[in-house]
Design a protein around this motif. Structure first.
Motif, PDB file in Angstrom:
ATOM      1  N   GLU A 190       0.848  -1.191   0.000  1.00  0.00           N
ATOM      2  CA  GLU A 190       0.000   0.000   0.000  1.00  0.00           C
ATOM      3  C   GLU A 190       0.886   1.245   0.000  1.00  0.00           C
ATOM      4  N   ALA A 191       0.551   2.188  -0.853  1.00  0.00           N
ATOM      5  CA  ALA A 191       1.348   3.412  -0.949  1.00  0.00           C
ATOM      6  C   ALA A 191       1.315   4.171   0.371  1.00  0.00           C
ATOM      7  N   GLN A 192       2.477   4.657   0.793  1.00  0.00           N
ATOM      8  CA  GLN A 192       2.611   5.405   2.043  1.00  0.00           C
ATOM      9  C   GLN A 192       2.948   6.864   1.729  1.00  0.00           C
ATOM     10  N   GLN A 193       2.583   7.714   2.659  1.00  0.00           N
ATOM     11  CA  GLN A 193       2.915   9.131   2.518  1.00  0.00           C
ATOM     12  C   GLN A 193       4.417   9.306   2.658  1.00  0.00           C
ATOM     13  N   GLU A 194       5.061   9.941   1.695  1.00  0.00           N
ATOM     14  CA  GLU A 194       6.504  10.132   1.740  1.00  0.00           C
ATOM     15  C   GLU A 194       6.827  11.567   2.129  1.00  0.00           C
ATOM     16  N   SER A 195       7.992  11.722   2.714  1.00  0.00           N
ATOM     17  CA  SER A 195       8.418  13.065   3.110  1.00  0.00           C
ATOM     18  C   SER A 195       8.793  13.885   1.886  1.00  0.00           C
ATOM     19  N   ALA A 196       8.772  15.196   2.073  1.00  0.00           N
ATOM     20  CA  ALA A 196       9.132  16.092   0.964  1.00  0.00           C
ATOM     21  C   ALA A 196      10.573  15.864   0.533  1.00  0.00           C
ATOM     22  N   GLU A 197      11.443  15.575   1.491  1.00  0.00           N
ATOM     23  CA  GLU A 197      12.857  15.348   1.173  1.00  0.00           C
ATOM     24  C   GLU A 197      13.020  14.085   0.329  1.00  0.00           C
ATOM     25  N   HIS A 198      12.344  13.026   0.755  1.00  0.00           N
ATOM     26  CA  HIS A 198      12.456  11.773  -0.002  1.00  0.00           C
ATOM     27  C   HIS A 198      11.849  11.912  -1.391  1.00  0.00           C
ATOM     28  N   LYS A 199      10.747  12.619  -1.496  1.00  0.00           N
ATOM     29  CA  LYS A 199      10.111  12.807  -2.797  1.00  0.00           C
ATOM     30  C   LYS A 199      11.020  13.570  -3.751  1.00  0.00           C
ATOM     31  N   ALA A 200      11.682  14.600  -3.235  1.00  0.00           N
ATOM     32  CA  ALA A 200      12.578  15.381  -4.085  1.00  0.00           C
ATOM     33  C   ALA A 200      13.745  14.526  -4.574  1.00  0.00           C
ATOM     34  N   GLU A 201      14.278  13.717  -3.677  1.00  0.00           N
ATOM     35  CA  GLU A 201      15.383  12.845  -4.067  1.00  0.00           C
ATOM     36  C   GLU A 201      14.924  11.805  -5.090  1.00  0.00           C
ATOM     37  N   ARG A 202      13.763  11.204  -4.855  1.00  0.00           N
ATOM     38  CA  ARG A 202      13.231  10.196  -5.768  1.00  0.00           C
ATOM     39  C   ARG A 202      12.984  10.793  -7.149  1.00  0.00           C
ATOM     40  N   GLU A 203      12.399  11.963  -7.212  1.00  0.00           N
ATOM     41  CA  GLU A 203      12.117  12.589  -8.501  1.00  0.00           C
ATOM     42  C   GLU A 203      13.388  13.015  -9.216  1.00  0.00           C
ATOM     43  N   SER A 204      14.409  13.377  -8.456  1.00  0.00           N
ATOM     44  CA  SER A 204      15.696  13.707  -9.066  1.00  0.00           C
ATOM     45  C   SER A 204      16.302  12.476  -9.732  1.00  0.00           C
ATOM     46  N   ARG A 205      16.204  11.352  -9.058  1.00  0.00           N
ATOM     47  CA  ARG A 205      16.714  10.105  -9.628  1.00  0.00           C
ATOM     48  C   ARG A 205      15.864   9.672 -10.825  1.00  0.00           C
ATOM     49  N   LEU A 206      14.577   9.896 -10.727  1.00  0.00           N
ATOM     50  CA  LEU A 206      13.680   9.562 -11.830  1.00  0.00           C
ATOM     51  C   LEU A 206      14.060  10.361 -13.078  1.00  0.00           C
ATOM     52  N   ALA A 207      14.377  11.626 -12.874  1.00  0.00           N
ATOM     53  CA  ALA A 207      14.775  12.474 -14.000  1.00  0.00           C
ATOM     54  C   ALA A 207      16.080  11.997 -14.620  1.00  0.00           C
ATOM     55  N   ALA A 208      17.001  11.496 -13.799  1.00  0.00           N
ATOM     56  CA  ALA A 208      18.275  10.995 -14.323  1.00  0.00           C
ATOM     57  C   ALA A 208      18.053   9.766 -15.201  1.00  0.00           C
ATOM     58  N   VAL A 209      17.155   8.887 -14.789  1.00  0.00           N
ATOM     59  CA  VAL A 209      16.856   7.702 -15.604  1.00  0.00           C
ATOM     60  C   VAL A 209      16.188   8.127 -16.908  1.00  0.00           C
ATOM     61  N   LYS A 210      15.283   9.078 -16.810  1.00  0.00           N
ATOM     62  CA  LYS A 210      14.593   9.547 -18.010  1.00  0.00           C
ATOM     63  C   LYS A 210      15.578  10.182 -18.985  1.00  0.00           C
ATOM     64  N   GLU A 211      16.559  10.908 -18.482  1.00  0.00           N
ATOM     65  CA  GLU A 211      17.572  11.504 -19.349  1.00  0.00           C
ATOM     66  C   GLU A 211      18.402  10.418 -20.033  1.00  0.00           C
ATOM     67  N   ALA A 212      18.675   9.336 -19.316  1.00  0.00           N
ATOM     68  CA  ALA A 212      19.428   8.230 -19.919  1.00  0.00           C
ATOM     69  C   ALA A 212      18.647   7.608 -21.077  1.00  0.00           C
ATOM     70  N   MET A 213      17.330   7.488 -20.907  1.00  0.00           N
ATOM     71  CA  MET A 213      16.507   6.955 -21.993  1.00  0.00           C
ATOM     72  C   MET A 213      16.490   7.923 -23.178  1.00  0.00           C
ATOM     73  N   ASN A 214      16.418   9.197 -22.915  1.00  0.00           N
ATOM     74  CA  ASN A 214      16.431  10.188 -23.998  1.00  0.00           C
ATOM     75  C   ASN A 214      17.747  10.136 -24.765  1.00  0.00           C
ATOM     76  N   HIS A 215      18.857   9.967 -24.026  1.00  0.00           N
ATOM     77  CA  HIS A 215      20.178   9.848 -24.656  1.00  0.00           C
ATOM     78  C   HIS A 215      20.237   8.589 -25.521  1.00  0.00           C
ATOM     79  N   THR A 216      19.691   7.505 -25.008  1.00  0.00           N
ATOM     80  CA  THR A 216      19.676   6.245 -25.758  1.00  0.00           C
ATOM     81  C   THR A 216      18.860   6.376 -27.032  1.00  0.00           C
ATOM     82  N   TRP A 217      17.658   6.913 -26.901  1.00  0.00           N
ATOM     83  CA  TRP A 217      16.765   7.003 -28.048  1.00  0.00           C
ATOM     84  C   TRP A 217      17.298   7.970 -29.110  1.00  0.00           C
ATOM     85  N   THR A 218      17.888   9.061 -28.671  1.00  0.00           N
ATOM     86  CA  THR A 218      18.431  10.027 -29.623  1.00  0.00           C
ATOM     87  C   THR A 218      19.544   9.411 -30.452  1.00  0.00           C
ATOM     88  N   GLY A 219      20.424   8.647 -29.797  1.00  0.00           N
ATOM     89  CA  GLY A 219      21.497   7.987 -30.535  1.00  0.00           C
ATOM     90  C   GLY A 219      20.969   7.006 -31.555  1.00  0.00           C
TER      91      GLY A 219
END
Length: 953
Positions: A190-219
């Motif tokens: 069950e999804a739990q309420q996350e802290s603002a700090e953890h959410k910011a860190e998680r979304e930062s990591r999510l953006a890094a993975v998304k950038e890796a996919m963009n780099h892959t697809w562009t190549g």
């Protein structure tokens, strides 16, 4: 006139020679790899056949009741079939044109399959008989990856639909379960309420993975558009998977999930340009094509809410091509389908050395296609495979599991005397041979277009396998018949071989069999709980088969590797079974890492809570492997040390060293013998030197003796170096003479250092002590027995050099192996140090996070991502690397399509919201393509609501 008659015989011989060459040059003999040739029926050139109404092959309404005996007897090469013999196409009954069990016209799937494939040519039986000729053809090696020239033009020939030789009768067809889906226990936490700090860190990591996919697809988009793969360093395109844009199709649902809608729309539109009816390859790898292409098209269709109809159309086009692989006597597919018309029109038979995972990992994709299209024939094709595995499961050498090699031919070849129409059953009774429809009697045995691979562990995925050519010159006892040129006996009875039907079985020549969760087996076990989910729990056999297998796995394959800091982890090894013996190889492979996720998911849906802890420990073993290497990346595979028990597993340096150097005892015995012999030779050399000095003291001044000794040393050195020059040096080599006062024996034989007085005092005792001299020992190569002062000095020198350096001690060997291989503690040896961007480890980490909600799994996954990002990223995309133990690993300039389809997708889902692609609503195939699960109160399974791209939020 007489002269012309004289040459008539030569003209006739020349004509016959030309005919013989024409007949036999079309025969391809034994392959260079030693594989056995394949028997198949070859048609002579026939006139262009007329078109008939385009109708999908599948279920037949009726079969011809007449029958004929199956046997392997074949005409002699060059003979022609009689007029009464049925021809290859003409023998097919008119009723074999298929009729679908259910209408294709539904509310959600309104276009009949025939219209989807209106461009595909369907070939009807010819009106005139076509003579048959039997010969042999070596079809080569089957490989999942087979490189084709990038952007090479595809052949003009296209696949054609022929009437099925072995159609499924409508009344015996297996249809999709009609029961309503049951309530299956929840998988995700069950999804739990996350802290603002953890959410910011998680979304930062999510953006890094998304950038890796963009780099892959562009190549890929810029350098290899519409090719299978891009080389991430050179930028070249490559086509190892039929040239159908593997990376594009494999990436579709990843693009949608990550929010790359513009890129998704462009790629989805480009799919319409792919022509699945032709390829540069002669064969189509059924497994790889199914999981990547068919799975990719269906997954993209599902996540897009069914709005991109062309994706479904192309999935149907591809599936109908692949269905030709199932047209065999027992409906088991050939895993490398020869699609060209001249091969596709011939009878096929599944291989006798099929790879387990390639045969058993087709169910999820074909089931989902059947659900969407309401075409039950797709489900029938894979349900029959499941039924065969179910029947065989408890009758293997390791009941409950299946070996990595399978005889799927359905044919047990039995030799009987020629003319005999019966065979002996297992109970000793006589029973008639198998009968089949006369329509198929022309070649009822079928042709195996199945160049499977056998396992030489992980180094080769498959090995060439073909149906053995029948040697009709051999009797059942293996002796030659009278017709054989190798036999002069007249009392031998000629034999013919018959095919007795059988289910799945072990290959007949399998002395040892391997059972594993790793490569060549993995996805078969993975698909048991996933097919259960996709069918909404309506088919309980998948739960039963999984539970029987997992009990055997826990008892026989799971082991705890010994680690330096006693990490409580588990992994699955490879069990070899030969005779009545079992041997577990404690290997840890990247491919096997998927099992952590499988065990965790099955523990939830089948209510097996104790196995959730096993799943966690299994996933941890792969995290440990990542954490252990220089790069922080797990290698393809390595050997570990299995603990004797799962509880007591303290680090044992002695046991670890013995695993690295298991032969140290015998090597140290050899070292002791060599050392003793060398010491004896050194002592003799020293005694001769002292005797020479003593003789010189009685006959003249010490200077004269020294001069004579110097001359003798020069002569001996020159003679020895001449020998060495012949053995290993160039003819122009000339060694420098030793300088005055420098003794050859001291310089090159390195005698023990001791003063002359002590040596002279011990001379007599050493000559009498057998422990000091082991001359004549049979353990060492000696040139001559050295017992007197007149013995040949050069023989001693040659023997000393021949013995070579001493073998290393146990400690020296182990430390050298660890240093040279850069092995982390607990690693015994590497099977492969490569990392090819594999997803299995992060797959299990993702599943464990979604199941438990423990954010520690996110931390472990992030460490993995950072390491992969650091060592595999290139200017264009990401590359596999040669050696994960190196400080600077070399890239291989390869990027498989599963990098975008699986690895990056699992990383993204690990850091996304838990309701993005929820495991309680979707099931992922082995290539991570998501299929919509039916729910107890289902929406239409053909039109799932679109998955909202999280990147667009």
């Amino acid at each position: 006139m007489m002269r012309l008659r004289r040459y008539r015989v030569f003209v006739v011989c020349a004509v016959f020679t030309v005919i013989a060459l024409y007949e036999f040059t079309s025969i391809r003999h034994w392959s260079s790899t030693g594989g056995v040739s394949v028997e198949e029926t070859r048609l002579s050139d026939d006139p262009e056949t007329p078109r008939v109404q385009d109708e999908p092959a599948g279920f037949a309404k009726q079969a011809n009741p007449s029958s004929a005996i199956i046997n392997d007897e074949e005409p002699q090469l060059g003979t022609t079939a009689t007029a009464a013999e049925p021809t290859e196409l003409d023998a097919l009954p008119e009723t074999t044109s298929a009729t679908s069990l259910s209408s294709s016209s539904t509310a959600d799937f309104t276009t009949p399959t025939s219209e989807l494939l209106s461009h595909v040519e369907t070939v009807a039986p010819t009106a005139d008989p076509v003579p048959l000729r039997h010969d042999y053809e070596d079809l080569g090696r089957g490989e999942g990856r087979l490189e084709a020239p990038a952007f090479a033009s595809k052949p003009a020939v296209h696949w054609k639909r022929f009437p099925e030789r072995y159609p499924v009768l409508e009344e015996s067809a297996i249809t999709l379960p009609t029961a309503n889906p049951i309530a299956i226990p929840r998988i995700q936490h069950e999804a739990q309420q996350e802290s603002a700090e953890h959410k910011a860190e998680r979304e930062s990591r999510l953006a890094a993975v998304k950038e890796a996919m963009n780099h892959t697809w562009t190549g890929y988009r810029n350098k290899a558009w519409m090719a299978d793969e891009v080389r991430p360093i050179s930028g070249d395109a490559r086509n190892p998977f039929c040239g159908w844009a593997a990376t594009l199709v494999d990436s579709l649902d990843t693009l949608w999930i990550m929010g790359f809608e513009e890129q998704f729309e462009e790629a989805a539109k480009a799919v319409s340009q792919i022509d699945f009816t032709t390829t540069m390859r002669d064969d189509i790898p059924l497994f790889e094509t199914t999981i990547r292409y068919l799975g990719g098209l269906l997954g993209a269709y599902d996540v897009g809410g069914g709005k991109h109809r062309n994706l479904l159309d192309k999935a149907v086009e591809l599936a109908d091509v692949l269905m030709g692989a199932f047209d065999t006597p027992n409906r088991m597919p050939v895993t490398y389908y020869w699609w060209k018309p001249e091969a596709a029109r011939k009878p096929h038979r599944a291989g006798s050395h099929a790879v387990l995972s390639e045969l058993g990992s087709l169910s999820v994709e074909f089931t989902r296609l059947a659900q969407i299209t309401k075409e039950h024939r797709y489900y029938d094709a894979v349900a029959r495979i499941t039924n065969e595995f179910e029947a065989w499961q408890n009758h293997t050498r390791l009941p409950g599991m299946w070996p990595i090699e399978v005889d799927a031919s359905g044919c047990r070849r039995v030799a009987t005397p020629a003319g005999d129409d019966t065979s002996t059953g297992d109970d000793g009774t006589q029973k008639p041979l198998r009968y089949v429809d006369s329509a198929n009697a022309a070649d009822s045995e079928g042709t195996s277009h199945e160049p499977d691979w056998a396992s030489e562990h992980q180094n080769r995925k498959r090995q060439l396998e073909t149906v053995p050519t029948v040697n009709h010159s051999l009797t059942s006892q293996g002796r030659h018949s009278p017709d054989s040129p190798l036999s002069q006996e007249s009392d031998q009875i000629p034999v013919q071989t018959h095919c007795e039907p059988q289910g799945l079985s072990s290959p007949s020549d399998a002395f040892s069999e391997t059972f594993t969760l790793g490569g060549q087996s993995d996805s078969l076990y993975e698909y048991l709980p996933k097919e259960y989910l996709l069918l909404g729990g309506a088919e309980p056999k998948y739960q039963t088969m999984y539970e029987q297998a997992v009990e055997v796995i826990k008892k026989n394959l799971l082991f705890r590797p010994m680690t330096l800091y006693e990490r409580d982890v588990l992994h699955s090894g490879a069990l070899s079974v030969a005779g009545g013996g079992y041997h577990l190889l404690p290997e840890i492979t990247h491919l096997t890492c998927f099992a952590g996720g499988m065990l965790g998911m099955a523990a939830k849906i089948f209510n097996r809570p104790d196995e959730l802890e096993l799943a966690s420990k299994f996933a941890e073993s792969c995290v440990w492997a990542y954490d252990s290497t220089q790069t922080g990346i797990m290698p393809e595979g390595f050997i570990a040390v299995a603990c004797t028990g799962a509880v007591d597993c303290a680090w044992n340096q002695t046991r670890y060293w013995e695993a690295i150097d298991p032969y140290h005892v015998s090597r140290e015995e050899q070292r002791d013998k060599l050392s003793a012999r060398k010491e004896a030779l050194e002592a003799k050399a020293e005694r001769r030197r002292l005797r020479a000095l003593g003789a010189a003291g009685t006959t003249g001044s010490s200077q004269e003796a020294e001069a004579r000794e110097y001359e003798e040393e020069v002569r001996r050195a020159n003679n020895l170096f001449k020998k060495l020059k012949r053995r290993q040096l160039g003819d122009d080599f000339e060694p420098p003479p030793p300088s005055p006062g420098e003794h050859f024996v001291e310089e090159h034989l390195e005698p023990k250092q001791q003063d002359d007085g002590a040596a002279a005092a011990s001379l007599h005792a050493a000559d009498q002590d057998p422990a000091t001299s082991i001359e004549g020992s049979s353990d060492f190569p000696t040139s001559t027995a050295l017992a007197t002062d007149s013995e040949d000095d050069e023989a001693d020198e040659d023997e000393y050099l021949f013995l070579g350096p001493l073998p290393p001690t146990h400690e020296e060997y182990v430390r050298s192996r660890i240093e040279e291989a850069r092995m982390p503690p607990g690693f015994v040896s590497f099977q492969s140090t490569k990392y090819i961007l594999r997803p299995e480890a992060i797959e299990s980490v993702f599943y464990m996070y979604r199941i438990t909600g423990d954010v520690a799994w996110q931390e472990k996954g992030w460490r993995m991502f950072e390491s992969i990002q650091k060592y595999t990223r290139t200017r264009l995309a990401y590359s596999a690397i040669e050696d994960v133990t190196s400080h600077v690993p070399l890239p291989t300039d390869e990027m498989e399509s599963f990098w975008a389809a699986e690895t990056l997708k699992y990383f993204f889902l690990l850091f996304s919201e838990v309701d993005v692609l929820s495991l309680d609503e979707w099931v992922l195939n082995t290539e991570a393509h998501p299929f919509k699960r039916p729910q107890p109160q289902p929406e239409s399974p053909t039109s799932p609501p679109p998955l909202q791209p999280p990147g667009a939020l």
